[in-house]
Design a protein around this motif. Structure first.
Motif, PDB file in Angstrom:
ATOM      1  N   HIS A 173       0.789  -1.226   0.000  1.00 12.15           N
ATOM      2  CA  HIS A 173       0.000   0.000   0.000  1.00 12.15           C
ATOM      3  C   HIS A 173       0.828   1.287   0.000  1.00 12.15           C
ATOM      4  CE1 HIS A 173      -3.588  -2.395   0.719  1.00 12.15           C
ATOM      5  NE2 HIS A 173      -2.994  -2.982   1.743  1.00 12.15           N
ATOM      6  N   GLY A 174       2.146   1.164   0.140  1.00 11.10           N
ATOM      7  CA  GLY A 174       2.968   2.366   0.222  1.00 11.10           C
ATOM      8  C   GLY A 174       2.910   3.055   1.570  1.00 11.10           C
ATOM      9  N   LEU A 175       2.438   2.354   2.614  1.00  9.45           N
ATOM     10  CA  LEU A 175       2.349   2.954   3.941  1.00  9.45           C
ATOM     11  C   LEU A 175       3.744   3.312   4.447  1.00  9.45           C
ATOM     12  CD1 LEU A 175       0.531   3.641   6.404  1.00  9.45           C
ATOM     13  CD2 LEU A 175       0.985   1.317   7.236  1.00  9.45           C
ATOM     14  N   ASP A 176       3.867   4.491   5.031  1.00  6.95           N
ATOM     15  CA  ASP A 176       5.141   4.935   5.595  1.00  6.95           C
ATOM     16  C   ASP A 176       5.351   4.245   6.940  1.00  6.95           C
ATOM     17  OD1 ASP A 176       7.311   6.200   6.732  1.00  6.95           O
ATOM     18  OD2 ASP A 176       6.676   8.221   6.184  1.00  6.95           O
ATOM     19  N   VAL A 177       6.114   3.162   6.907  1.00  7.05           N
ATOM     20  CA  VAL A 177       6.447   2.399   8.105  1.00  7.05           C
ATOM     21  C   VAL A 177       7.955   2.334   8.221  1.00  7.05           C
ATOM     22  CG1 VAL A 177       6.335   0.158   9.241  1.00  7.05           C
ATOM     23  CG2 VAL A 177       4.356   1.002   7.990  1.00  7.05           C
ATOM     24  N   ARG A 178       8.471   2.581   9.424  1.00  7.32           N
ATOM     25  CA  ARG A 178       9.899   2.440   9.710  1.00  7.32           C
ATOM     26  C   ARG A 178      10.033   1.531  10.916  1.00  7.32           C
ATOM     27  NH1 ARG A 178      10.551   8.874   9.284  1.00  7.32           N
ATOM     28  NH2 ARG A 178       9.141   9.113   7.504  1.00  7.32           N
ATOM     29  N   ILE A 179      10.961   0.593  10.856  1.00  4.72           N
ATOM     30  CA  ILE A 179      11.125  -0.393  11.920  1.00  4.72           C
ATOM     31  C   ILE A 179      12.462  -0.190  12.605  1.00  4.72           C
ATOM     32  CG2 ILE A 179      11.378  -2.859  12.423  1.00  4.72           C
ATOM     33  CD1 ILE A 179       9.512  -3.422  10.063  1.00  4.72           C
ATOM     34  N   THR A 180      12.448  -0.171  13.939  1.00  2.00           N
ATOM     35  CA  THR A 180      13.694  -0.197  14.705  1.00  2.00           C
ATOM     36  C   THR A 180      13.823  -1.548  15.379  1.00  2.00           C
ATOM     37  OG1 THR A 180      12.743   0.652  16.775  1.00  2.00           O
ATOM     38  CG2 THR A 180      13.498   2.278  15.172  1.00  2.00           C
ATOM     39  N   ARG A 181      15.025  -2.082  15.368  1.00  2.11           N
ATOM     40  CA  ARG A 181      15.334  -3.317  16.097  1.00  2.11           C
ATOM     41  C   ARG A 181      16.530  -3.029  16.994  1.00  2.11           C
ATOM     42  NH1 ARG A 181      14.765  -6.951  10.633  1.00  2.11           N
ATOM     43  NH2 ARG A 181      12.473  -7.061  10.628  1.00  2.11           N
ATOM     44  N   SER A 182      16.343  -3.255  18.280  1.00  6.59           N
ATOM     45  CA  SER A 182      17.375  -2.864  19.238  1.00  6.59           C
ATOM     46  C   SER A 182      17.920  -4.066  19.985  1.00  6.59           C
ATOM     47  CB  SER A 182      16.807  -1.873  20.251  1.00  6.59           C
ATOM     48  OG  SER A 182      15.969  -2.566  21.165  1.00  6.59           O
ATOM     49  N   THR A 183      19.055  -3.829  20.623  1.00  6.34           N
ATOM     50  CA  THR A 183      19.622  -4.827  21.528  1.00  6.34           C
ATOM     51  C   THR A 183      19.022  -4.642  22.927  1.00  6.34           C
ATOM     52  OG1 THR A 183      21.527  -3.362  21.898  1.00  6.34           O
ATOM     53  CG2 THR A 183      21.744  -5.026  20.176  1.00  6.34           C
ATOM     54  N   ASN A 184      19.503  -5.403  23.896  1.00  8.01           N
ATOM     55  CA  ASN A 184      18.919  -5.376  25.241  1.00  8.01           C
ATOM     56  C   ASN A 184      19.037  -3.990  25.869  1.00  8.01           C
ATOM     57  OD1 ASN A 184      18.858  -8.212  24.809  1.00  8.01           O
ATOM     58  ND2 ASN A 184      18.954  -8.540  27.021  1.00  8.01           N
ATOM     59  N   THR A 185      17.907  -3.455  26.295  1.00  4.68           N
ATOM     60  CA  THR A 185      17.860  -2.099  26.831  1.00  4.68           C
ATOM     61  C   THR A 185      17.795  -2.131  28.357  1.00  4.68           C
ATOM     62  OG1 THR A 185      16.712  -1.383  24.830  1.00  4.68           O
ATOM     63  CG2 THR A 185      16.594   0.077  26.730  1.00  4.68           C
ATOM     64  N   TYR A 186      18.514  -1.215  28.994  1.00  5.29           N
ATOM     65  CA  TYR A 186      18.543  -1.176  30.459  1.00  5.29           C
ATOM     66  C   TYR A 186      18.453   0.261  30.934  1.00  5.29           C
ATOM     67  CZ  TYR A 186      23.332   0.582  30.414  1.00  5.29           C
ATOM     68  OH  TYR A 186      24.445   1.368  30.233  1.00  5.29           O
ATOM     69  N   GLY A 187      18.152   0.425  32.221  1.00  4.84           N
ATOM     70  CA  GLY A 187      18.070   1.739  32.848  1.00  4.84           C
ATOM     71  C   GLY A 187      17.087   1.693  34.000  1.00  4.84           C
ATOM     72  N   GLY A 188      16.876   2.832  34.639  1.00  5.72           N
ATOM     73  CA  GLY A 188      15.911   2.906  35.730  1.00  5.72           C
ATOM     74  C   GLY A 188      14.486   2.765  35.231  1.00  5.72           C
TER      75      GLY A 188
END
Length: 323
Positions: free
Chosen positions: A167-182
């Motif tokens: 459909h031409g939908l504007d989709v962007r994908i992020t793939r991350s590593t293990n995230t940490y923090g408070g």
């Protein structure tokens, strides 16, 4: 921490969770902050206490509620889709919940975005690739998930890419590593082990602890998400990595040292079924195209995270009695 952004009206699904609430607070601290609405079901790991409610609108609701999602998507320029079940152990016990939230929820958001012509950033995970013994995955690597959690996230990614190609939908994908923090719910390894040590309990390390993860501070993660939202290409996949690989045993030793606890506190639990040995992402694309660099040093970031849990027992102690 604040991030540079561009004015827009933005819907953030799952914005009361760990990464989502950090992202929303970072947006709120920007000089040119967009109008932000958070949609969150407030399941066990979400809390409005982690949101700047004086600057964002909060809507309590289910990401699978199609009429609600449709109204919210129509009223905003862009969507950052973070709403997800994310704990592998829980997915092994209850895959259906993960399929519903992670797959049907993504479809509900994507369908609404298509109807109203809105851009979507879909926040995903390195786990969709499965395990890699050597080297690092690039964005065009085949998906080979090994848990119900990662399979549900891979399914959502494929749906999003199909919507873009069909459909031409504007989709962007992020793939991350293990995230940490408070402010991370104490079921993931860092907050789980820290809070158990503070409670005088042992820490249950899976197997021999040789599993390798790359660690990404939540501040760096949300900067990466915002770079993809504001500068990324439609249909693009972007890896966000921390550049700090540690075995789970090395991580556990570091946590014990920071808290002045003895290594005798480690107990070895039977390994998780289908446990991936190593994840690793090549993040050269987001570095080259969007100028991303992780800014948080792991040793300093880990100490800061541990100190946060030490100072904020009132935040996490109610969770200790939850299943």
């Amino acid at each position: 921490m604040s991030i540079r952004t561009t004015p827009a009206s933005l819907l953030v699904t799952g914005g009361a969770g760990f990464i989502g609430s950090h992202y929303v607070r970072a947006l709120a601290g920007a000089a040119d902050a967009p109008r932000v609405t958070v949609l969150d079901a407030l399941t066990y790991a979400g809390s409005t206490a982690d949101l700047p409610l004086d600057t964002v609108e909060f809507v309590h609701g289910d990401v699978c509620d199609a009429p609600l999602v449709d109204r919210l998507v129509a009223a905003h320029d862009q969507v950052v889709h973070l709403a997800a079940e994310s704990h592998v152990d829980r997915s092994i016990e209850d895959a259906a919940t993960f399929v519903r939230t992670n797959v049907l929820g993504a479809q509900t958001v994507l369908d609404a975005a298509l109807r109203h012509g809105r851009a979507v950033v879909l926040v995903s995970t390195d786990e969709v690739y499965g395990s890699i013994a050597h080297g690092s995955w690039s964005e065009d690597a085949p998906l080979a998930p090994n848990s119900p959690y990662s399979a549900s996230k891979a399914s959502a990614d494929l749906l999003a890419l199909a919507m873009h190609r069909t459909h031409g939908l504007d989709v962007r994908i992020t793939r991350s590593t293990n995230t940490y923090g408070g402010r991370q719910y104490p079921e993931k390894i860092i907050p789980l082990f820290v809070t158990r040590i503070l409670n005088g309990q042992d820490v249950p390390l899976y197997g021999d602890g040789r599993h390798v993860r790359d660690w990404l501070h939540v501040d760096d993660h949300v900067r990466g998400i915002e770079l993809v939202r504001t500068r990324g290409r439609a249909g693009g996949i972007y890896h966000i990595a921390g550049g700090t690989e540690r075995t789970n045993l090395e991580l556990t030793h570091a946590l014990l040292e920071l808290l002045g606890a003895d290594r005798s506190r480690i107990t070895h639990a039977p390994d998780r079924p289908g446990h991936d040995l190593r994840y690793s992402l090549d993040d050269s694309k987001i570095r080259t195209e969007l100028g991303y660099r992780p800014e948080r040093d792991f040793s300093g970031g880990l100490k800061e995270a541990v100190d946060w849990y030490v100072r904020n027992q009132g935040w996490w102690s109610p969770f200790s009695s939850r299943p």
